[in-house]
Structure formats: structure tokens, C-alpha cells
Design a protein around this motif. Structure first.
Motif, PDB file in Angstrom:
ATOM      1  N   SER A 277       0.855  -1.197   0.000  1.00 20.19           N
ATOM      2  CA  SER A 277       0.000   0.000   0.000  1.00 20.19           C
ATOM      3  C   SER A 277       0.890   1.247   0.000  1.00 20.19           C
ATOM      4  O   SER A 277       2.076   1.183   0.323  1.00 20.19           O
ATOM      5  N   GLN A 278       0.298   2.375  -0.365  1.00 18.60           N
ATOM      6  CA  GLN A 278       1.088   3.612  -0.383  1.00 18.60           C
ATOM      7  C   GLN A 278       1.599   3.938   1.020  1.00 18.60           C
ATOM      8  O   GLN A 278       2.725   4.428   1.177  1.00 18.60           O
ATOM      9  N   MET A 279       0.822   3.620   2.029  1.00 17.40           N
ATOM     10  CA  MET A 279       1.275   3.887   3.396  1.00 17.40           C
ATOM     11  C   MET A 279       2.501   3.038   3.729  1.00 17.40           C
ATOM     12  O   MET A 279       3.454   3.506   4.349  1.00 17.40           O
ATOM     13  N   GLU A 280       2.478   1.791   3.279  1.00 12.00           N
ATOM     14  CA  GLU A 280       3.632   0.926   3.526  1.00 12.00           C
ATOM     15  C   GLU A 280       4.849   1.408   2.737  1.00 12.00           C
ATOM     16  O   GLU A 280       5.983   1.340   3.219  1.00 12.00           O
ATOM     17  N   ILE A 281       4.607   1.882   1.530  1.00  9.46           N
ATOM     18  CA  ILE A 281       5.715   2.392   0.717  1.00  9.46           C
ATOM     19  C   ILE A 281       6.344   3.606   1.395  1.00  9.46           C
ATOM     20  O   ILE A 281       7.576   3.730   1.469  1.00  9.46           O
ATOM     21  N   ASN A 282       5.508   4.467   1.935  1.00  8.38           N
ATOM     22  CA  ASN A 282       6.040   5.650   2.634  1.00  8.38           C
ATOM     23  C   ASN A 282       6.868   5.247   3.846  1.00  8.38           C
ATOM     24  O   ASN A 282       7.920   5.817   4.124  1.00  8.38           O
ATOM     25  N   GLU A 283       6.373   4.228   4.564  1.00  8.95           N
ATOM     26  CA  GLU A 283       7.105   3.746   5.737  1.00  8.95           C
ATOM     27  C   GLU A 283       8.470   3.196   5.303  1.00  8.95           C
ATOM     28  O   GLU A 283       9.495   3.454   5.939  1.00  8.95           O
ATOM     29  N   LEU A 284       8.453   2.460   4.200  1.00  5.27           N
ATOM     30  CA  LEU A 284       9.714   1.906   3.680  1.00  5.27           C
ATOM     31  C   LEU A 284      10.680   3.020   3.299  1.00  5.27           C
ATOM     32  O   LEU A 284      11.887   2.939   3.567  1.00  5.27           O
ATOM     33  N   ALA A 285      10.149   4.076   2.686  1.00  3.64           N
ATOM     34  CA  ALA A 285      11.010   5.198   2.278  1.00  3.64           C
ATOM     35  C   ALA A 285      11.702   5.815   3.488  1.00  3.64           C
ATOM     36  O   ALA A 285      12.904   6.127   3.450  1.00  3.64           O
ATOM     37  N   ILE A 286      10.952   5.977   4.564  1.00  3.88           N
ATOM     38  CA  ILE A 286      11.533   6.571   5.778  1.00  3.88           C
ATOM     39  C   ILE A 286      12.639   5.673   6.326  1.00  3.88           C
ATOM     40  O   ILE A 286      13.727   6.140   6.694  1.00  3.88           O
ATOM     41  N   LEU A 287      12.369   4.374   6.353  1.00 10.57           N
ATOM     42  CA  LEU A 287      13.381   3.449   6.881  1.00 10.57           C
ATOM     43  C   LEU A 287      14.629   3.453   6.004  1.00 10.57           C
ATOM     44  O   LEU A 287      15.748   3.353   6.508  1.00 10.57           O
ATOM     45  N   MET A 288      14.451   3.569   4.706  1.00 11.06           N
ATOM     46  CA  MET A 288      15.612   3.598   3.810  1.00 11.06           C
ATOM     47  C   MET A 288      16.406   4.887   3.993  1.00 11.06           C
ATOM     48  O   MET A 288      17.647   4.874   3.943  1.00 11.06           O
ATOM     49  N   GLU A 289      15.696   5.972   4.226  1.00 10.27           N
ATOM     50  CA  GLU A 289      16.414   7.235   4.490  1.00 10.27           C
ATOM     51  C   GLU A 289      17.198   7.143   5.799  1.00 10.27           C
ATOM     52  O   GLU A 289      18.318   7.649   5.890  1.00 10.27           O
ATOM     53  N   GLU A 290      16.624   6.472   6.786  1.00  9.92           N
ATOM     54  CA  GLU A 290      17.360   6.284   8.042  1.00  9.92           C
ATOM     55  C   GLU A 290      18.610   5.445   7.838  1.00  9.92           C
ATOM     56  O   GLU A 290      19.542   5.492   8.632  1.00  9.92           O
ATOM     57  N   CYS A 291      18.608   4.651   6.773  1.00  7.68           N
ATOM     58  CA  CYS A 291      19.792   3.856   6.422  1.00  7.68           C
ATOM     59  C   CYS A 291      20.735   4.652   5.517  1.00  7.68           C
ATOM     60  O   CYS A 291      21.719   4.095   4.999  1.00  7.68           O
ATOM     61  N   GLY A 292      20.419   5.942   5.284  1.00 10.18           N
ATOM     62  CA  GLY A 292      21.336   6.784   4.522  1.00 10.18           C
ATOM     63  C   GLY A 292      21.120   6.777   3.017  1.00 10.18           C
ATOM     64  O   GLY A 292      21.987   7.223   2.257  1.00 10.18           O
ATOM     65  N   LYS A 293      19.974   6.280   2.574  1.00 10.16           N
ATOM     66  CA  LYS A 293      19.712   6.227   1.141  1.00 10.16           C
ATOM     67  C   LYS A 293      18.970   7.487   0.673  1.00 10.16           C
ATOM     68  O   LYS A 293      18.153   8.038   1.420  1.00 10.16           O
ATOM     69  N   ASP A 294      19.249   7.881  -0.565  1.00  5.39           N
ATOM     70  CA  ASP A 294      18.494   8.975  -1.178  1.00  5.39           C
ATOM     71  C   ASP A 294      17.263   8.400  -1.861  1.00  5.39           C
ATOM     72  O   ASP A 294      17.378   7.489  -2.690  1.00  5.39           O
ATOM     73  N   ILE A 295      16.126   8.940  -1.512  1.00 10.16           N
ATOM     74  CA  ILE A 295      14.866   8.435  -2.068  1.00 10.16           C
ATOM     75  C   ILE A 295      14.408   9.363  -3.190  1.00 10.16           C
ATOM     76  O   ILE A 295      14.512  10.584  -3.070  1.00 10.16           O
ATOM     77  N   GLN A 296      13.931   8.789  -4.271  1.00  9.85           N
ATOM     78  CA  GLN A 296      13.378   9.575  -5.368  1.00  9.85           C
ATOM     79  C   GLN A 296      12.146  10.318  -4.875  1.00  9.85           C
ATOM     80  O   GLN A 296      11.188   9.683  -4.416  1.00  9.85           O
ATOM     81  N   PRO A 297      12.141  11.619  -4.954  1.00  7.86           N
ATOM     82  CA  PRO A 297      10.979  12.369  -4.419  1.00  7.86           C
ATOM     83  C   PRO A 297       9.668  11.966  -5.084  1.00  7.86           C
ATOM     84  O   PRO A 297       8.616  11.965  -4.450  1.00  7.86           O
TER      85      PRO A 297
END
Lengths: 301, 301, 301, 301
Positions: A277-297
Motif C-alpha cells: 500500500s502507499q502507506m507501507e511504501i512511505n514507511e519503507l522510504a523513511i526506513l531507507m532514508e534512516e539507512c542513509g539512502k536517497d529516495i526519489q521524491p
């Protein structure tokens, strides 16, 4: 003992196109990313690669594409598990002839198999190939929990030389090491157990996480090699939430979306699997940013 | 509501020949025995029929052979479950066009499916056929436990009209009856729970036992229909040990040997399944004798 | 074999006053209600009676109050379980001398006890009294699950003549009946299993429900005695939701509030137990009304 | 935050004499051995000390004897858990006035407690004392599994400053560290998890093992303090089998026999606990010898 793996063994997804057909071009790109990221082995047709959802022809195409793309840069571990012994042998022989370094076999079950049935299954497959076999224990996907005693028996088959443990119980690893001996080659398949498994002496970590955060996965292994527990602990805690997320939401679904978040092609899923779901995708994006990754806006809503 | 089944629904095994090929001749004989024994429905390609071990062509041959042999004497429930939605639809459509009365669908999983994925899977299959679907819940073989709430949702799909419960938890049946309503058509798939399920109001019992002891299975149902709990209890306890044995040892393996003990052809198994040990066969023979069956003296050692 | 119970054995709560002291007056009123409602036995100091929360003196006062109030109208089963063998013997002897018909013993554990330790515990208690013992298996409260084989051993001790099963697994009852013999006296302690247990041949039902709905509990038993499964099923489904509620929320807490809803004195609880929330009380009121009870309008908010 | 413990916190047994009375003289000798072995804290009246088997007077005598014997050389953690809140407060206040450094509280249950009941229980105890509380989670003995979220809530009570986790699930420790923060003081109570817990960042290890092998327990902690995972792993695997044995056979029973094997007085057990069989004692002796201990030849048969 032929143990051609150690360190971080990376599992690519099997991407599909809009019509749910395997997309070999996207697959090869993902394999290339995993190799150039520095991981120590590539394992197509695992759970992450939705092995049981593929036809015989698709499995063969994925195997061949991996071997061609990797081109001997790192060893390759091909998943060949099928419900029947005959089909498992078929795919194990195909993998060997195509150039795989080793094959992984999990005793898929519909009917719970007896220890004797599982042993004969491995023995029959092993006798038909010369490359080594990694015996894979994962009750959550296979429906069977191989006891440490059964794993010990399997390791007596000459070319069954490695065990992958995914029960998530660190005691199993202790047992393998203590009972079978320090030389046993065991690999951890439970992502949230990565630190505990290395502390227990695991040879390597079989994981889909390098599709998203190879630096952190490799960093944990490097710290362990340097005997630096403090650094290993710090690196592990940095990636733990992401590791838990991708396991809880399912590896094929999570990795596909994580790739999209990185601006990579993750392809589509095959039904019945549905995208996060989009909510899960957003959660994943936050976790990836916490791991130092750049997320495509554009990837987040 | 289209509920074409009640009473004892009998599951034939899929017998193999010496080369592990499906043996249609032996299969038809077993189907004939089940029909003439008086059972109220025939269900090929269930767990007993090792559905997941068969190729597409084999599944189709078994479906056609059943329909031809039964020849409209009793309704037929064909198992069509596959890991992917696309393959499940394929086999459901085949079963309908071949003349099946209904199909049974269990959400096979490798990756744990979400409720949404399972619902969409059933919905997609249901929309492609007009015959009714029995939704089958059996975490022990499928790896997924559908909650009562999910089952309730599935029953809102127009042609999902029946539920088969094999969790072995009588509370699930109570819940179905109490929450979904007295008119819900639920079937028991857990052999040792036969009495408790009928006491809870089950419409029928899906079982492989009629291959061996149809009189006792039918006798239990008759006692329930006569509202005679005392007789039902006596009949149930007479067959309980055998019911537990065939479940514990695996239905395909146990039924095959039980047929041999009766002087019938049970055929061979497909690997990795292996036949029971001689000690287990002897135990089965004793239990069958306790159920009033004559055992072939040559069958025991 | 001395089996002084059958039918509905009712468990009173132990009510407390505002200062969390045992309130014997209220207790006696509740015992009187249970006897006059027609239940077939009274069981003070069970789980419902928060036995482990009471001091030695309080247990003795409750035992004596029960015996005096019942005044031989129905048999009395006194709970005497303690963690140590010495204390269990002490209370068993007290119960016998005070006039109890039988005692109930559950192997309370902190450390998991071995089968040998449990057997010796029962044997030591049994050797010090002459009245019969009901062995009680309830892993959810005691922390130990006695195997059917251990229960069989316990039944070989001369005055261990009854088993109460509260695992919630109807197969255990099947096993007891089938393996130990038709004459074994087993009682059901799992409320939502009442119908299945009677169908399996249970001698009786140990339950706190008669504090609230004695008519329905007795009605189920009467239907079973009349061999009328259809009526038993109807009566069971009528009370099922309430039975599940009182188990899920805890018997002492639920029964206390249910008594208040009926206009009876339920007293207070002893900490750490806390009363149900108002929302839970309202839910209980609805379930009791569905069982045909008149609720005090002041009790609901 | 008042966290007076770290490292190896040692749990003495409570020894009994031939008449099953607490033997304070033997107890003091064992406390003295634990202090002089170099352990970093002493914890009387834990599970090892069979707390729930003792009367109020016995608990008080054990508390006073510990404080007198330790004589401020190391901090003392006194177990004060009781089923009722009132009794727990009583013993917590006693421990504080007698000079305990901190108290340990596990939410003993007979009836499963709600989170609200557990929170109020801790809050009530905490409000009556000023020394810190270690909240102890051990579903295997207490019958309740406190969720990480509940533990987090408990840590918000001012003097609940420490958590002891004995579920045996390393993920719980990861969660505590990751969710509550790096400063959370958590202690491992699952012996076979000692290495994984320290790798996860545990402050200390609560264990009965120092009664038998203090050098190895302290050696593991020292290696962790030196950030030397390789040495920690070696030390851990050396003691693992013994750690598993004493847990499986029960700490009071195993430690008592282990003391005898070392030529120390282990005293007797209180019924229903029974001593290990001679075969188990022999197995323990072998495991202790593998840990480098000298066994009294008279102790083995």
C-alpha cells in the motif's frame, strides 16, 4: 569440504512485466547492481525470486541469465527446490550444466515429510550432481522444520556441505556449531538475526537486503571480520528496522518497492502477490532514508 | 445459495505405477468403489490426491477420469488450487468445462499472503466460473490460516458458497455457525474431529477414510441425521484410532497401504513420499480389523 | 470407583469487601443461589475463586462456609492446590475433616515439574486422605500440561478417580475415553467446549457460568441426557458467546460484574485484578440479555 | 537513572535441610562463594531460590542473611514477587528497610493479567519504595509475556529502571534497545542466549551459573568489555552445554547437584521438586569437567 561461499550472499528478485511475464532485462540489471555493490555471491531463484511461482522454462531462463551476467565474478547459488524429487533433480542438473557454483535445496512440502523421506530426497538429488548443495531450513515458507539432528545427517551426504538456517532461533546455530563441529559451514537466512548469527559464528548471511542497502550489509560483515563487536552492533542497529520491515511485508514485495524508491526498475509482481500500500511504501522510504539512502521524491506521495 | 454437497464427501488417492506415472486405470477403480459404497460426493485432486505433485496434464486426466467414471451418480468436487492465480483460474475453468459440480480452492502459499491478496485470488477465480467454490482452510498443508473474518468475507463472493475447515479447532466451526449464521454451509476436513464437527452442525465431512471404512463413516452421519448422539458416539469411537492413524501417517501413504490390506490395488507413491514401514502397515492392519474389516493375510508380515 | 459427581458442577467466586478482605456473607449468598438453581455440585476455591490469592486462613474460612451453607444438599469439591506438597496435603486434610466430598488438585508450578515429581505430589496427597481426588489439567493457569499418559498413571492411584480437562482440546477427551476406557470419569473445564465434551462422553461440566445462566447450563446437560443432539446444539449456541466472554475476560472479573448486572452482590476483586471496563460491562449485559436474563437498568451506563 | 548493576548478577539457591526447612547456614556459605568468585551482584529469592515455595518468614530470613553476608561488597537484588499486590508491596518494603540495593518484580499470574493490571501492580509497588525496581519478563515461569510496549510503559515509572528479559528471543532485546533507546538498561535472563544478548548490548547477565562456573561466566563478560568477539565466542561455546543443561533440568535441581559435585553443600530440595536421577548427575559431572572443573570422585556412581 567444498564451501564456495562466505560473507554476504545476495538474493535478486524475479521482476515481471505488465502482463506478469518474467522480465529478464530488468532481472539482469538487478543482478549487475548486486555484483558491482561488492556482495560475495548471487543466489537467484530463492524465496525472494518467487521460485515456486515460476514455470520450468522461466526457471531455466533466470538461471542462464544469472550465469551469463555474473560472468564468474562471484560464485552463484541457484535455487532448485520442487515438490517432487524428480523435478528437483531435473533443475539441479540443469543448474550444474549451466554453470552454477552450487544449488540450494529446501524440502518443500505439502504433506509433512518424514525424516527418512527428506533424507532420501537430498540423497537422490546429491547423487545426480557433483556441485555442492546448501540444505535450507525455513519452516515459515517450506512448512517443514528440519531438526538439527536431521541437518547433521544431511551433512554426511558428500556434496551436502552447507546449511542455511532461517528459523530465526539462534539456538539452532549454536547447536550446529557445537554438535556438528567448528568446521560446519552454516549461513544465516533470518535477516533480523544477522548480528546474533555472526556472533554465533555463521559463515555468511543469505539476504535480499543488498538490493537496497549493500553498504550496511557489507559493513556488518566487515566489522565481524575485524573482530570489532562495538562497530558491528552499531552497524546492525542502523539497519535493523529495515531488515524487519522487508521480512514482515514479504521480500519480493518490499524489494520491488525499495528499488522503485531508489529510482531503479523493480518491475511488477505475479498474482496473487499484490504491491504494498502507499502507506507501507512511505514507511519503507523513511526506513531507507534512516539507512542513509536517497529516495526519489516522485516515489512518495 | 448453491450448496450441492452434504454428508460424506470421499477423497480418492492418485495412484502411481512403478515408474511414478499416474495410473488412471487404478484410479477409476478406486472412484468406482467410493461411489458404490454409498458416499455422497467424490473429491479428486485434494491433499489425499497429492494435487501439488501433479503436472497440468495429469490434473486434467484425473479430472476427466473422475467425471466419466462417476457419471452423474453423485456430485463431484475438483481441487484446482495452484500457487499462482493464473494457474488456479486455468484449472477451475477446465474443471467447469469438463463437468465438475464445484471446485475446491485452498490459498496455497509460499510467501504468506495478506488477507487482501487471498480475497483477490478467490474473487478472480470466482469471476471466471459459474459453478460454486468451496473455500478450504488448512494451515497444516497450505501454510496459511484464514481467519473466520476472512472466511466470512470470502462467503460474500456470490459463488463461494461453502467452507471446509481443517484446522482441527472446533471453536472455528462454532464461530462460523454463530457469526455467519445457521445457514452457512461448513464442512469438516479434520478426521479426528468428525463427531465434534457434526455436533457443532457441520453439513458434511470431507474425508479419505471411505476408501477403507465407508460403513463407519456413513454410519456416523446416519446417526447424526437420526439425532441419535449415543449411537453417533459409539460409531465415532469405533473408528477414531484409524482416523488418527491415517492423518498422522499422511493420507496418501496410509490409504494406499490400507487398500492393499483390503486386497485392492493402491498403486505406488510419487517421491519424495515413501511407503509406510512394515511395522506401520501392521499397526494399520490391526486398526482396520478393529473397525471390522477383513485383512488379506498375505499383506501382513 | 468413587465418583461422586456428574452434570453441572458450579464454581462460586470468592468476593472481597472494599478493603479487599474475603466477604463470607456475600460468598454464602452466592453458594445458596448456586444450590437452589439446581446445579449438581459446588466447587469452592477453584480458579474462579482465586484460590492462589488467598491466605491459609481465608481458604479454611471459605471451605467451612461452603460446607455449612450447602448442608449436604449437593456434593462439594474443594480446591486445595498449593505450590508445595506440604501445603497441598495440609489443605486436603483440612477439607476432608471439614466435610468435603472430594478435593481438586492441579499441579501448580513455578518450575516446570517432571512427570515423576507430579506423580509423587499426587501420590503423597492421596495417601493422606480417604476422599476422592479430581486431577485437574489446565496449562493456561497452572503452567503445566499433563499428558494423557500421565493422567492415566495418576488414575492408578486408588483415590484419584476423576480428571478435569481444561486444555480446550477435544482430542484429549477422546484419548481419555478411548485409551483409559469407557468407565473413566472425565469432566470438561473448558466452557466453550461444553457441547463437544458432552458429545465426546464427558461425565460433567465444571463451570462458573451457573452464577449467571444456570438454566442454560442445566438445559444443555438435560438435552444430552435425553440423547437429543438437536436440542443440545440449540441450547449450546444460545449460551456460547457468553461462555467465550467470561473465559476471555477472566472468570472472577466477569462473574462479579455479571452478578451485579443481575442485581446480586458480586463484591470486589483483590489486586492486581481490576474490574472490567464500562464498555466490557455493557458488552456482558448484552450477552446476558441474549441468554434471556433481565439486566438491572442501573447497572449499565 | 539509577542502575546499580552490570555484568554478572549471580543467583544463589535456597538450600533446605533433611526436613525441608530453609538452611540459612548453607545459604550463607553459598552467598559467600558467589561474592568471592568476583560476580558483580547477588540476587536472592529468584526462580533459582524457589521464591514462590517459601513462606513470608522464610523470605525475610533469606533477605536478611544475604544482606548481612554480602556486607556491602556488591549490590543486592532481592526478589519480592507475589501473586497479590498487597503481598508484593509488603516484601518490597521489607527488602528496602533491610538494606537491599534494588528489588526484582515479575508479574506472577494465575489469571492472565491485563496490561492495565500489570501496570497498576508495578506502579503500586514502586510508589511504596524508593530503591529501583527491575521488571522481569519470563513467560515460562510467570505465565505472562509482557510485550515490549508494556515494558516500555513500565520504564516510565520513575524507579522502574531496569528490565530483565528471559523469553529467550533475542529480537526482544533488539526491540528494547532500538525502540526505548540506547540508554535502556536491559539484562539477559536466558542462559543459552548469553552471547547473543551481550552482542545485542545487554548491560548484564542474571544467572545461576556462577554457583558452578564463575570463571567462564565472568570470562565471557570480560571478553565483551574488551570488544573481543572471537574470545567471547570461544568462552561462550565452552560453557554452552552446561548452560543448556541447568536450564532444561531446572536451576534449583541442577545447581544443588552441581554444588555437591564440587564438594560443596547443596542441601536438599523442597517437594514437589525431586533431585536429579543418577544418570542426570553423571551427565552434569561430564559437562562440568568439560568446563574445567574438578569433580569429587565420590559424587559419581
Amino acid at each position: 569440504m567444498n564451501v564456495p561461499f562466505n560473507g554476504i550472499i545476495a538474493y535478486p528478485i524475479t521482476p515481471f512485466d505488465e502482463k506478469e511475464r518474467v522480465d529478464i532485462t530488468v532481472f539482469k540489471n538487478q543482478v549487475e547492481r548486486l555484483v558491482t555493490s561488492g556482495t560475495h555471491g548471487i543466489a537467484p531463484l530463492g524465496s525472494t525470486g518467487v521460485l515456486p511461482y515460476l514455470s520450468d522454462e522461466e526457471k531455466e531462463a533466470v538461471t542462464e541469465a544469472t550465469i551469463k551476467q555474473v560472468n564468474k565474478r562471484v560464485p552463484i547459488l541457484v535455487g532448485v527446490s520442487c515438490l517432487t524429487t524428480e523435478r528437483t533433480i531435473y533443475h539441479a542438473k540443469f543448474a550444474e550444466s549451466a554453470g552454477a557454483t552450487a544449488v540450494m535445496v529446501i524440502p518443500m512440502s505439502y504433506w509433512k515429510l518424514t525424516d527418512e523421506e527428506i533424507f532420501s530426497h537430498y540423497d537422490a538429488v546429491a547423487s545426480k550432481i557433483t556441485i555442492p548443495i546448501m540444505a535450507y531450513n525455513n519452516p515459515a515458507t517450506a512448512g517443514i522444520d528440519m531438526s538439527p539432528d536431521l541437518l547433521r545427517r544431511l551433512l554426511e551426504i558428500p556434496n551436502v556441505t552447507m546449511v542455511k538456517e532461517s528459523t530465526g532461533d539462534v539456538q539452532r546455530m549454536h547447536y550446529l556449531r557445537k554438535e556438528i563441529g567448528e568446521e560446519v559451514a552454516f549461513f544465516n537466512g533470518a535477516n533480523p538475526l544477522a548480528l546474533a548469527a555472526f556472533a554465533a559464528g555463521a559463515n555468511g548471511w543469505c539476504t535480499a537486503a543488498p538490493n537496497l542497502i549493500p553498504e550496511l550489509n557489507l559493513g556488518l560483515y566487515a566489522a565481524i571480520r575485524d573482530n570489532d563487536l562495538v562497530r558491528a552492533q552499531g552497524t546492525f542497529y542502523k539497519q535493523l528496522k529495515l531488515l524487519k520491515f522487508i521480512v514482515e511485508k514479504g521480500l519480493p514485495r518490499s524489494i520491488k518497492e525499495g528499488l522503485n524508491l531508489l529510482g531503479e526498475e523493480g518491475g511488477q509482481l505475479r498474482s496473487p502477490l499484490k504491491q504494498l500500500s502507499q502507506m507501507e511504501i512511505n514507511e519503507l522510504a523513511i526506513l531507507m532514508e534512516e539507512c542513509g539512502k536517497d529516495i526519489q521524491p516522485t516515489a512518495m506521495v
